[in-house]
Design a protein around this motif. Structure first.
Motif, PDB file in Angstrom:
ATOM      1  N   THR A 386      -8.586 -45.459 -27.628  1.00 27.82           N
ATOM      2  CA  THR A 386      -9.546 -44.874 -26.702  1.00 27.82           C
ATOM      3  C   THR A 386     -10.915 -44.836 -27.362  1.00 27.82           C
ATOM      4  OG1 THR A 386      -7.823 -43.502 -25.689  1.00 27.82           O
ATOM      5  CG2 THR A 386     -10.106 -42.862 -25.294  1.00 27.82           C
ATOM      6  N   TYR A 387     -11.909 -45.421 -26.693  1.00 31.60           N
ATOM      7  CA  TYR A 387     -13.289 -45.438 -27.191  1.00 31.60           C
ATOM      8  C   TYR A 387     -14.133 -44.559 -26.268  1.00 31.60           C
ATOM      9  CZ  TYR A 387     -11.657 -49.653 -29.626  1.00 31.60           C
ATOM     10  OH  TYR A 387     -10.944 -50.542 -30.394  1.00 31.60           O
ATOM     11  N   ASP A 388     -14.735 -43.497 -26.826  1.00 32.43           N
ATOM     12  CA  ASP A 388     -15.665 -42.635 -26.095  1.00 32.43           C
ATOM     13  C   ASP A 388     -17.084 -42.947 -26.543  1.00 32.43           C
ATOM     14  OD1 ASP A 388     -14.160 -40.619 -24.376  1.00 32.43           O
ATOM     15  OD2 ASP A 388     -13.079 -40.439 -26.278  1.00 32.43           O
ATOM     16  N   TYR A 389     -17.961 -43.199 -25.557  1.00 35.68           N
ATOM     17  CA  TYR A 389     -19.345 -43.564 -25.851  1.00 35.68           C
ATOM     18  C   TYR A 389     -20.278 -42.419 -25.462  1.00 35.68           C
ATOM     19  CZ  TYR A 389     -17.104 -48.163 -25.853  1.00 35.68           C
ATOM     20  OH  TYR A 389     -16.262 -49.211 -26.096  1.00 35.68           O
ATOM     21  N   THR A 390     -21.272 -42.150 -26.315  1.00 39.24           N
ATOM     22  CA  THR A 390     -22.267 -41.104 -26.022  1.00 39.24           C
ATOM     23  C   THR A 390     -23.648 -41.745 -25.932  1.00 39.24           C
ATOM     24  OG1 THR A 390     -22.479 -40.636 -28.407  1.00 39.24           O
ATOM     25  CG2 THR A 390     -20.947 -39.263 -27.126  1.00 39.24           C
ATOM     26  N   TYR A 391     -24.499 -41.168 -25.056  1.00 38.21           N
ATOM     27  CA  TYR A 391     -25.834 -41.704 -24.791  1.00 38.21           C
ATOM     28  C   TYR A 391     -26.863 -40.579 -24.883  1.00 38.21           C
ATOM     29  CZ  TYR A 391     -23.225 -45.665 -22.860  1.00 38.21           C
ATOM     30  OH  TYR A 391     -22.374 -46.730 -22.686  1.00 38.21           O
ATOM     31  N   ASP A 392     -28.107 -40.957 -25.212  1.00 41.33           N
ATOM     32  CA  ASP A 392     -29.192 -39.975 -25.190  1.00 41.33           C
ATOM     33  C   ASP A 392     -29.756 -39.868 -23.785  1.00 41.33           C
ATOM     34  OD1 ASP A 392     -30.807 -42.192 -24.783  1.00 41.33           O
ATOM     35  OD2 ASP A 392     -31.471 -42.296 -26.871  1.00 41.33           O
ATOM     36  N   ASP A 393     -30.827 -39.065 -23.616  1.00 41.48           N
ATOM     37  CA  ASP A 393     -31.393 -38.824 -22.294  1.00 41.48           C
ATOM     38  C   ASP A 393     -32.006 -40.073 -21.683  1.00 41.48           C
ATOM     39  OD1 ASP A 393     -30.630 -36.215 -22.505  1.00 41.48           O
ATOM     40  OD2 ASP A 393     -32.584 -35.484 -23.226  1.00 41.48           O
ATOM     41  N   LEU A 394     -32.300 -41.061 -22.509  1.00 45.16           N
ATOM     42  CA  LEU A 394     -32.873 -42.306 -21.998  1.00 45.16           C
ATOM     43  C   LEU A 394     -31.805 -43.353 -21.696  1.00 45.16           C
ATOM     44  CD1 LEU A 394     -35.977 -42.618 -24.372  1.00 45.16           C
ATOM     45  CD2 LEU A 394     -35.899 -41.719 -22.036  1.00 45.16           C
ATOM     46  N   GLY A 395     -30.564 -42.977 -21.931  1.00 46.49           N
ATOM     47  CA  GLY A 395     -29.470 -43.895 -21.633  1.00 46.49           C
ATOM     48  C   GLY A 395     -29.126 -44.829 -22.755  1.00 46.49           C
ATOM     49  N   HIS A 396     -29.672 -44.586 -23.961  1.00 48.03           N
ATOM     50  CA  HIS A 396     -29.369 -45.450 -25.093  1.00 48.03           C
ATOM     51  C   HIS A 396     -28.087 -44.985 -25.781  1.00 48.03           C
ATOM     52  CE1 HIS A 396     -33.985 -45.987 -25.078  1.00 48.03           C
ATOM     53  NE2 HIS A 396     -33.404 -47.013 -24.442  1.00 48.03           N
ATOM     54  N   LEU A 397     -27.266 -45.930 -26.185  1.00 50.37           N
ATOM     55  CA  LEU A 397     -26.015 -45.613 -26.864  1.00 50.37           C
ATOM     56  C   LEU A 397     -26.304 -44.975 -28.215  1.00 50.37           C
ATOM     57  CD1 LEU A 397     -22.876 -45.915 -26.877  1.00 50.37           C
ATOM     58  CD2 LEU A 397     -23.226 -48.119 -28.005  1.00 50.37           C
ATOM     59  N   THR A 398     -25.713 -43.804 -28.460  1.00 56.01           N
ATOM     60  CA  THR A 398     -25.951 -43.089 -29.716  1.00 56.01           C
ATOM     61  C   THR A 398     -24.717 -43.026 -30.606  1.00 56.01           C
ATOM     62  OG1 THR A 398     -25.429 -40.970 -28.650  1.00 56.01           O
ATOM     63  CG2 THR A 398     -27.750 -41.671 -28.681  1.00 56.01           C
ATOM     64  N   GLY A 399     -23.543 -43.239 -30.062  1.00 51.64           N
ATOM     65  CA  GLY A 399     -22.366 -43.157 -30.908  1.00 51.64           C
ATOM     66  C   GLY A 399     -21.096 -43.526 -30.174  1.00 51.64           C
ATOM     67  N   THR A 400     -20.079 -43.862 -30.965  1.00 56.36           N
ATOM     68  CA  THR A 400     -18.769 -44.216 -30.421  1.00 56.36           C
ATOM     69  C   THR A 400     -17.689 -43.491 -31.213  1.00 56.36           C
ATOM     70  OG1 THR A 400     -19.569 -46.424 -29.826  1.00 56.36           O
ATOM     71  CG2 THR A 400     -17.180 -46.095 -29.882  1.00 56.36           C
ATOM     72  N   THR A 401     -16.762 -42.888 -30.499  1.00 58.24           N
ATOM     73  CA  THR A 401     -15.619 -42.220 -31.119  1.00 58.24           C
ATOM     74  C   THR A 401     -14.352 -42.976 -30.746  1.00 58.24           C
ATOM     75  OG1 THR A 401     -16.737 -40.086 -30.959  1.00 58.24           O
ATOM     76  CG2 THR A 401     -14.367 -40.057 -31.366  1.00 58.24           C
ATOM     77  N   THR A 402     -13.559 -43.289 -31.753  1.00 60.65           N
ATOM     78  CA  THR A 402     -12.324 -44.033 -31.525  1.00 60.65           C
ATOM     79  C   THR A 402     -11.129 -43.139 -31.781  1.00 60.65           C
ATOM     80  OG1 THR A 402     -13.401 -46.073 -32.243  1.00 60.65           O
ATOM     81  CG2 THR A 402     -10.993 -46.078 -32.128  1.00 60.65           C
ATOM     82  N   SER A 403     -10.194 -43.114 -30.824  1.00 63.73           N
ATOM     83  CA  SER A 403      -8.972 -42.302 -30.959  1.00 63.73           C
ATOM     84  C   SER A 403      -7.767 -43.204 -30.780  1.00 63.73           C
ATOM     85  CB  SER A 403      -8.953 -41.181 -29.918  1.00 63.73           C
ATOM     86  OG  SER A 403     -10.095 -40.359 -30.034  1.00 63.73           O
ATOM     87  N   PRO A 404      -7.037 -43.486 -31.858  1.00 60.63           N
ATOM     88  CA  PRO A 404      -5.827 -44.312 -31.716  1.00 60.63           C
ATOM     89  C   PRO A 404      -4.622 -43.470 -31.286  1.00 60.63           C
ATOM     90  CG  PRO A 404      -6.191 -43.801 -34.019  1.00 60.63           C
ATOM     91  CD  PRO A 404      -7.336 -43.165 -33.260  1.00 60.63           C
ATOM     92  N   GLU A 405      -3.734 -44.100 -30.562  1.00 56.38           N
ATOM     93  CA  GLU A 405      -2.486 -43.451 -30.162  1.00 56.38           C
ATOM     94  C   GLU A 405      -1.370 -44.489 -30.285  1.00 56.38           C
ATOM     95  OE1 GLU A 405      -0.347 -41.505 -26.211  1.00 56.38           O
ATOM     96  OE2 GLU A 405      -2.532 -41.655 -26.291  1.00 56.38           O
TER      97      GLU A 405
END
Length: 768
Positions: A386-405
């Motif tokens: 599972t990849y969760d993506y986070t964005y700033d207020d301008l819509g730019h990608l700021t980070g990715t969190t990976t959760s394996p199962e």
């Protein structure tokens, strides 16, 4: 997409008169059949027999189309078949159960010409000698076999247009030389199976809706090879091999999701997302059965031994993407909010053996005894990322969190069975049969989930050992030449399918998915059936089934609460496989199979009512122990204590349009009234199908129009006392036109093949 949207299979499997089952043989007095040119439809001791070779509807049809027109059989989803008054129907070919999953089996039957069939046997209540489960019935397709030396066969080509275009082709051949007989079939095709969905669920505090389409491209190839060799007058050896392969690459789901719920200030907010899924899947079915039969005397006593091996492989890789709207352009869903990547393989190996001893005596008494052994191992090594993506207020990608199962689930199962039956013909009018099975089941499931955050769930072992005594009783009484009555009682177990035990999630959307369950246990079914026939043409069937701890799919929704009291911040909807209370099904059906107007009209008509009594409730996810609560933390329980009565009509009619018997018009119709099922209230279904067929020497040209009025669309609605509701609308674009061309070659003289029940028959349906 077969297992991603298993919801669709659950819907079609719940519809009255629509699935696949097994039934056993109970011998009673044979009744003379209805006359077309021969006895086309007749009642034998333990089964109804439809003599396809004597019927005008077979030529130019597929096996699936022919089965839909067989008395007591129907289909509402154009994929699965059901015996009237039964939940399920299992397909046998020459006494051996097919080894295919449901999708592959449907394609196989649709690609096999009906000219290959000698007769169809419908066994509604199986005897103790059959390895069947639940209230299953058996549809046994007996293929033709050459009587004289030489070769014959047929070729068939067809093209179907619904939302997309698809094509199919098949080639069949029969060969006989002295004591050796060989029959073979090769068929295949390609298609895109379309579906559209509307999924709505929610409470009085929130609403969730997903609307969109599914496109599932498929390429199939398969066939069978049967070799029968007569060693001498009393010894016969047979080898059969069935194979099927399916490739489904680039299957897609595209859903537009709307979520409305109150924010922290209690103000309703609406958020929009888009689900874009892609899946590649392929599966392989291969089974081989070796049969030996020894005839012991001239009365019909015999010893029958089978050994079989089955291997089933399925590989499924999918990417589930939740797309977010743009910052400035809300119609531009170009940002990925979450991606769930799933690798879901499944491998099933089964070895099985059966032995049956049948001793017949001169005083019309038959004694049967036998046993079976099944050893099955399933290996499911599932990987989720599972990849969760986070964005700033301008819509730019700021980070990715990976959760394996990770989850590696291995299931081993051994089944031992013994049976005895005693059958006696007391007079020309009365006969009866009594028997029992004793089954021992030992199973061990191990699930290793090293990435599970709950330590107690990282390694789980589910061990079950249980024994079952399953009695059977039947009798048949011929009142006179025109009236006959028969009664049967049987008790059966229904073991969960292997895929139901594999503890994986198949995502429809981020918060809407199906959940399998390794803790599902076997359920019990008790069946009774009373049949009355009049003048060999009219029949009345009364049926009652009681299902205890039934295995089904239950929708649980709300905010999840863990065992340590933590409540999720997002409501979810899970369709969970589990044991869900008890259920009773009662049905009464009248029917007619008869010709009129000097055989210009062949009428096959069934009408009846079915009454369902549901009694189940569930509040906890049995796979995680989580409970479901509302926004305030109040428990949410899914209940189904609803009774419903529905009306069912099936009418299949063939009109001969000329004296030379070369033109035929088919008019087929079914109607299923609304009824309560496990997922809610299923609204009524109906379909009108038309066909025109022309026979010209060895050629047959046919045009079939299916679901002309476009009324065969599934809708399910459920309202719970706690305020939860759930709505499903599934359109599989069943309105279509099919054009086909069939050519028969060689010497068409045939004789009945020897019925052989394969050793692995009881296992095959559980791969579906």
């Amino acid at each position: 997409m077969k297992k991603i949207i298993i919801l669709a299979a659950a819907i079609s499997g719940s519809v009255v008169f629509a699935q696949e089952k097994k039934s056993d043989t109970v011998k009673t007095k044979s009744i003379e059949g209805i006359t077309l040119t021969k006895q086309v439809f007749k009642k034998q001791s333990d089964r109804f027999v439809y003599d396809v070779a004597a019927s005008p509807v077979a030529k130019g049809n597929t096996t699936f189309d022919l089965l839909k027109q067989t008395p007591l059989l129907s289909s509402t989803d154009d994929k699965t078949l059901k015996i009237a008054g039964k939940n399920n129907a299992l397909i046998y070919i020459n006494g051996r159960k097919t080894n295919m999953d449901a999708e592959s089996l449907a394609q196989f039957l649709k690609n096999t010409p009906a000219e290959n069939i000698q007769k169809i046997e419908v066994i509604t209540v199986p005897g103790s000698e059959y390895q069947v489960e639940s209230s299953d019935g058996i549809i046994n397709i007996v293929l033709k076999k050459k009587m004289s030396d030489g070769t014959n066969g047929n070729m068939r080509f067809s093209n179907t247009q619904n939302k997309y275009n698809s094509s199919q082709a098949s080639f069949s051949v029969n060969y006989r030389k002295d004591k050796l007989g060989i029959s073979a079939n090769l068929n295949g095709g390609e298609s895109i199976q379309p579906q559209s969905y509307i999924l709505r669920n929610g409470t009085d505090q929130m609403k969730n809706e997903s609307v969109g389409n599914i496109d599932d491209p498929n390429k199939n190839i398969g066939g069978y090879l049967n070799i029968d060799y007569q060693l001498n007058d009393n010894n016969n050896l047979a080898l059969s091999w069935n194979s099927w392969a399916n490739r489904s690459y680039d299957s897609t789901i595209d859903l537009f999701n709307t979520l409305t719920q109150p924010n922290e200030d209690g103000i309703l907010e609406t958020n929009y997302t888009r689900t874009k899924n892609r899946e590649d899947a392929r599966n392989y079915n291969n089974s081989v059965n070796l049969n030996y039969e020894l005839k012991l005397d001239s009365l019909g006593s015999k010893l029958n031994v089978n050994a079989a091996y089955l291997i089933y492989k399925r590989f499924q890789f999918s990417k589930n993407n939740t797309m977010l709207p743009g910052i400035t352009n809300w119609s531009d869903f170009s940002r990925t909010g979450k991606t769930i990547v799933q690798d879901i393989p499944q491998i099933i190996n089964n070895f099985s053996g059966t032995a049956d001893y049948i001793q017949k005596f001169k005083n019309d008494f038959t004694f049967s005894a036998g046993g079976n052994f099944n050893k099955t191992k399933t290996d499911n090594d599932t990987k989720n990322l599972t990849y969760d993506y986070t964005y700033d207020d301008l819509g730019h990608l700021t980070g990715t969190t990976t959760s394996p199962e990770l989850n590696h689930f291995i299931y081993d199962e051994n089944i031992y069975g013994l049976y005895l039956t005693f059958e006696k013909k007391f007079s020309d009018k009365f006969s009866g049969k009594i028997g029992a099975r004793y089954e021992i089941t030992n199973s061990l499931g191990t699930a290793d989930s090293p990435t599970n955050p709950i330590e107690s769930q990282r390694h789980q072992t589910i061990k079950r050992n249980y024994n079952n005594f399953l009695p059977y009783l039947s009798f048949n009484y011929a009142i006179n030449d025109k009236n006959n009555i028969s009664y049967s009682f049987s008790s059966r177990m229904r073991r969960p399918s292997f895929w139901e035990l594999n503890p994986v999630r198949n995502y429809i959307t981020e918060y809407n998915y199906t959940q399998n369950n390794p803790f599902v246990k076997a359920s019990s079914t008790y069946n009774q059936e009373l049949t009355y026939m009049y003048k060999n043409s009219y029949f009345l069937i009364l049926n009652h089934s009681y299902l205890k701890d039934q295995i089904t799919q239950v929708p649980l929704q709300g905010f999840t609460k863990t065992t340590d009291g933590q409540v999720s911040d997002q409501s979810v909807l899970r369709y969970i496989r589990t044991n869900f209370g008890d259920r009773q099904e009662m049905s009464a059906m009248v029917g007619i199979q008869k010709t009129f107007f000097k055989q210009y009209l062949t009428l096959n008509f069934n009408a009846g009512i079915q009454h369902n009594i549901n009694n189940g409730s569930l509040s906890e996810d049995p796979t995680t122990g989580e409970t479901f609560v509302d926004k305030e933390g109040k428990p949410l329980v899914y209940t189904n204590h609803v009774k419903s009565t529905s009306f069912i009509v099936t009418s299949n009619n063939t009109l001969r349009l000329d004296k030379k018997k070369t033109w035929f018009l088919g008019v087929n119709y079914f109607f299923v009234d609304k009824q309560q099922i496990e997922l809610g209230m299923l609204k009524n279904l109906m379909s009108l199908d038309l066909s025109i067929k022309k026979n010209w020497n060895d050629w047959t040209f046919a045009v079939n129009l299916n679901d002309v009025l476009r009324t065969n669309v599934v809708e399910i609605e459920d309202y719970q006392p706690n305020g939860n509701y759930n709505y499903i609308r599934n359109d599989q674009y069943r309105r279509s036109v099919t054009v086909s061309l069939t050519y028969n070659f060689g010497n068409q003289k045939v004789k009945k093949v020897r019925d052989i029940e394969g050793a692995s028959d009881a296992i095959k349906s559980r791969t579906r």
